[in-house]
Design a protein around this motif. Structure first.
Motif, PDB file in Angstrom:
ATOM      1  N   GLY A   1      40.661  46.173  57.125  1.00 17.68           N
ATOM      2  CA  GLY A   1      40.776  44.922  57.869  1.00 17.68           C
ATOM      3  C   GLY A   1      42.194  44.577  58.275  1.00 17.68           C
ATOM      4  N   CYS A   2      43.115  44.642  57.315  1.00 16.08           N
ATOM      5  CA  CYS A   2      44.492  44.221  57.599  1.00 16.08           C
ATOM      6  C   CYS A   2      45.514  45.341  57.446  1.00 16.08           C
ATOM      7  N   GLY A   3      45.075  46.505  56.954  1.00 23.23           N
ATOM      8  CA  GLY A   3      46.001  47.618  56.781  1.00 23.23           C
ATOM      9  C   GLY A   3      46.838  47.532  55.528  1.00 23.23           C
ATOM     10  N   HIS A   4      46.504  46.613  54.624  1.00 24.74           N
ATOM     11  CA  HIS A   4      47.253  46.460  53.375  1.00 24.74           C
ATOM     12  C   HIS A   4      47.136  47.722  52.528  1.00 24.74           C
ATOM     13  N   PRO A   5      48.265  48.373  52.167  1.00 27.39           N
ATOM     14  CA  PRO A   5      48.201  49.577  51.321  1.00 27.39           C
ATOM     15  C   PRO A   5      47.639  49.241  49.938  1.00 27.39           C
ATOM     16  N   ILE A   6      46.749  50.102  49.456  1.00 27.98           N
ATOM     17  CA  ILE A   6      46.138  49.886  48.148  1.00 27.98           C
ATOM     18  C   ILE A   6      47.092  50.381  47.076  1.00 27.98           C
ATOM     19  N   SER A   7      47.544  49.458  46.226  1.00 27.46           N
ATOM     20  CA  SER A   7      48.478  49.843  45.163  1.00 27.46           C
ATOM     21  C   SER A   7      47.746  50.532  44.031  1.00 27.46           C
ATOM     22  N   ALA A   8      48.518  51.095  43.103  1.00 22.05           N
ATOM     23  CA  ALA A   8      47.913  51.799  41.968  1.00 22.05           C
ATOM     24  C   ALA A   8      47.079  50.849  41.112  1.00 22.05           C
ATOM     25  N   LEU A   9      47.567  49.622  40.929  1.00 20.54           N
ATOM     26  CA  LEU A   9      46.833  48.653  40.121  1.00 20.54           C
ATOM     27  C   LEU A   9      45.541  48.206  40.801  1.00 20.54           C
ATOM     28  N   GLU A  10      45.508  48.298  42.119  1.00 16.19           N
ATOM     29  CA  GLU A  10      44.316  47.915  42.869  1.00 16.19           C
ATOM     30  C   GLU A  10      43.344  49.078  43.027  1.00 16.19           C
ATOM     31  N   ASN A  11      43.709  50.211  42.473  1.00 13.98           N
ATOM     32  CA  ASN A  11      42.901  51.419  42.657  1.00 13.98           C
ATOM     33  C   ASN A  11      42.363  51.962  41.336  1.00 13.98           C
ATOM     34  N   ILE A  12      42.365  51.132  40.293  1.00 18.10           N
ATOM     35  CA  ILE A  12      41.795  51.547  39.011  1.00 18.10           C
ATOM     36  C   ILE A  12      40.275  51.578  39.155  1.00 18.10           C
ATOM     37  N   PRO A  13      39.634  52.697  38.849  1.00 16.05           N
ATOM     38  CA  PRO A  13      38.183  52.805  39.062  1.00 16.05           C
ATOM     39  C   PRO A  13      37.406  51.657  38.423  1.00 16.05           C
ATOM     40  N   VAL A  14      36.503  51.077  39.190  1.00 18.02           N
ATOM     41  CA  VAL A  14      35.573  50.011  38.791  1.00 18.02           C
ATOM     42  C   VAL A  14      36.316  48.722  38.423  1.00 18.02           C
ATOM     43  N   ILE A  15      37.303  48.812  37.540  1.00 15.40           N
ATOM     44  CA  ILE A  15      37.976  47.616  37.023  1.00 15.40           C
ATOM     45  C   ILE A  15      38.656  46.837  38.145  1.00 15.40           C
ATOM     46  N   SER A  16      39.362  47.539  39.031  1.00 13.49           N
ATOM     47  CA  SER A  16      40.075  46.842  40.109  1.00 13.49           C
ATOM     48  C   SER A  16      39.109  46.105  41.017  1.00 13.49           C
ATOM     49  N   TRP A  17      37.980  46.725  41.336  1.00 15.40           N
ATOM     50  CA  TRP A  17      36.993  46.073  42.208  1.00 15.40           C
ATOM     51  C   TRP A  17      36.460  44.802  41.555  1.00 15.40           C
ATOM     52  N   LEU A  18      36.188  44.882  40.258  1.00 13.03           N
ATOM     53  CA  LEU A  18      35.696  43.708  39.540  1.00 13.03           C
ATOM     54  C   LEU A  18      36.771  42.619  39.475  1.00 13.03           C
ATOM     55  N   PHE A  19      38.003  43.021  39.207  1.00 10.25           N
ATOM     56  CA  PHE A  19      39.091  42.056  39.096  1.00 10.25           C
ATOM     57  C   PHE A  19      39.344  41.363  40.430  1.00 10.25           C
ATOM     58  N   LEU A  20      39.254  42.131  41.527  1.00 12.46           N
ATOM     59  CA  LEU A  20      39.478  41.573  42.863  1.00 12.46           C
ATOM     60  C   LEU A  20      38.230  40.887  43.422  1.00 12.46           C
ATOM     61  N   ARG A  21      37.140  40.954  42.635  1.00 16.06           N
ATOM     62  CA  ARG A  21      35.862  40.363  43.054  1.00 16.06           C
ATOM     63  C   ARG A  21      35.374  40.942  44.376  1.00 16.06           C
ATOM     64  N   GLY A  22      35.650  42.226  44.535  1.00 12.11           N
ATOM     65  CA  GLY A  22      35.143  42.934  45.704  1.00 12.11           C
ATOM     66  C   GLY A  22      35.780  42.551  47.017  1.00 12.11           C
ATOM     67  N   ARG A  23      37.035  42.068  46.972  1.00 20.77           N
ATOM     68  CA  ARG A  23      37.702  41.664  48.214  1.00 20.77           C
ATOM     69  C   ARG A  23      39.157  42.141  48.212  1.00 20.77           C
ATOM     70  N   CYS A  24      39.690  42.339  49.418  1.00 13.64           N
ATOM     71  CA  CYS A  24      41.090  42.743  49.577  1.00 13.64           C
ATOM     72  C   CYS A  24      41.999  41.630  49.061  1.00 13.64           C
ATOM     73  N   SER A  25      43.025  42.014  48.323  1.00 16.76           N
ATOM     74  CA  SER A  25      43.948  41.024  47.759  1.00 16.76           C
ATOM     75  C   SER A  25      44.805  40.363  48.816  1.00 16.76           C
ATOM     76  N   ALA A  26      44.924  40.988  49.996  1.00 13.62           N
ATOM     77  CA  ALA A  26      45.792  40.448  51.030  1.00 13.62           C
ATOM     78  C   ALA A  26      45.047  39.565  52.022  1.00 13.62           C
TER      79      ALA A  26
END
Length: 292
Positions: free
Chosen positions: A76-101
């Motif tokens: 959507g916005c081209g925001h690079p996915i950081s390492a902390l945002e790319n932890i399997p399963v956990i990052s998606w749950l923490f971000l509630r399934g949405r881009c942090s940017a």
């Protein structure tokens, strides 16, 4: 080796390592399923240009695009996915399934693929234990997941995954890891030719193509890994699962019955089941049918 001995003595650690490895690989498989078809399409276009003699025409410059570059980013916005945002399963749950940017929704398919890959890796490790079978079956499992995703999305089974799998199965048969070389060679040939024969017969009788050549190669892969003895079981299981899923999609989701359903994922599921429980299932069938 000290590491092998440690894992044999601490089975819980071994299972945990395989599960975590599977979760990590699952994240990469999402990348493969998305990018490999695009890479293939670009290669086909380049080959077509060369064949048609258009290689001298200027092309718009494109950024490097492969399985490692560019870095994953939000569509959507081209925001690079950081390492902390790319932890399997956990990052998606923490971000509630949405881009942090930008808050763009991230498909739940990503954590589902990661979780399934982790669970299937755990199943392989549990079944085979600390062994060469596990070392071989894990990459095969990951390849089958990638093939299933790509076939589901694009109705493609890339040769770049299937053909090395066939050769790997034939080479492994030299050590008798899953089957002997005699059974593997016959299995690879019989796997390909059996579905090819069904394809030709269906085309002659209906004038339509019932499946793709990738399906022939995938069954040849299982023949190379498991031997010709498992082929009938794989075909029966895949046909049964495919029929049940297809009928369910038509009845409950209103899917148009004229839209083709990829057969690769069902072959992959059936082959994976046969990898773990093929012999017991065959013995059970023979026992029930009174042939054993």
């Amino acid at each position: 080796m000290p590491l092998i001995e440690f894992l044999q003595q601490h089975n819980g650690v071994f299972l945990l390592v395989c599960t975590l490895l599977g979760l990590t690989i699952g994240s990469f498989l999402n990348v493969v399923a998305y990018r490999l078809p695009i890479i293939m399409e670009r290669e086909w276009r380049s080959q077509c240009r060369e064949i048609l003699g258009h290689e001298q025409e200027p092309e718009q410059p494109q950024e490097v695009f492969n399985l490692s570059r560019p870095r994953s980013r939000c569509p959507g916005c081209g925001h690079p996915i950081s390492a902390l945002e790319n932890i399997p399963v956990i990052s998606w749950l923490f971000l509630r399934g949405r881009c942090s940017a930008c808050g763009t929704r991230i498909s739940p398919r990503y954590p589902i693929v990661e979780a399934v890959t982790g669970l299937l890796s755990l199943a392989i490790a549990w079944h085979f234990g600390v062994s060469w079978q596990t070392a071989a079956a894990l990459p095969l499992t990951w390849a089958l997941i990638a093939l299933s995703l790509i076939d589901f999305d694009h109705k493609l089974l890339p040769d770049s995954i299937v053909l090395p799998g066939i050769w790997a199965g034939l080479l492994l048969s030299l050590s008798g890891l899953f089957t002997d070389t005699h059974s593997a060679i016959i299995g690879a040939a019989a796997g390909y030719l059996s579905l090819w024969g069904v394809f030709q017969l269906f085309r002659l009788t209906t004038g339509k193509q019932g499946m793709g050549y990738g399906d022939f190669k995938l069954l040849a892969l299982f023949g190379a890994w498991l031997g010709w003895q498992q082929l009938l079981l794989i075909v029966l299981l895949s046909s049964l699962v495919g029929a049940l899923v297809g009928i369910s999609l038509i009845l409950f989701l209103g899917r148009d019955r004229t839209i083709p359903i990829p057969f690769g994922p069902y072959l992959a599921v059936a082959g994976w089941i046969s990898l773990l429980w093929g012999d017991p299932l065959i013995r059970l069938y023979l026992s029930w049918s009174g042939l054993a």
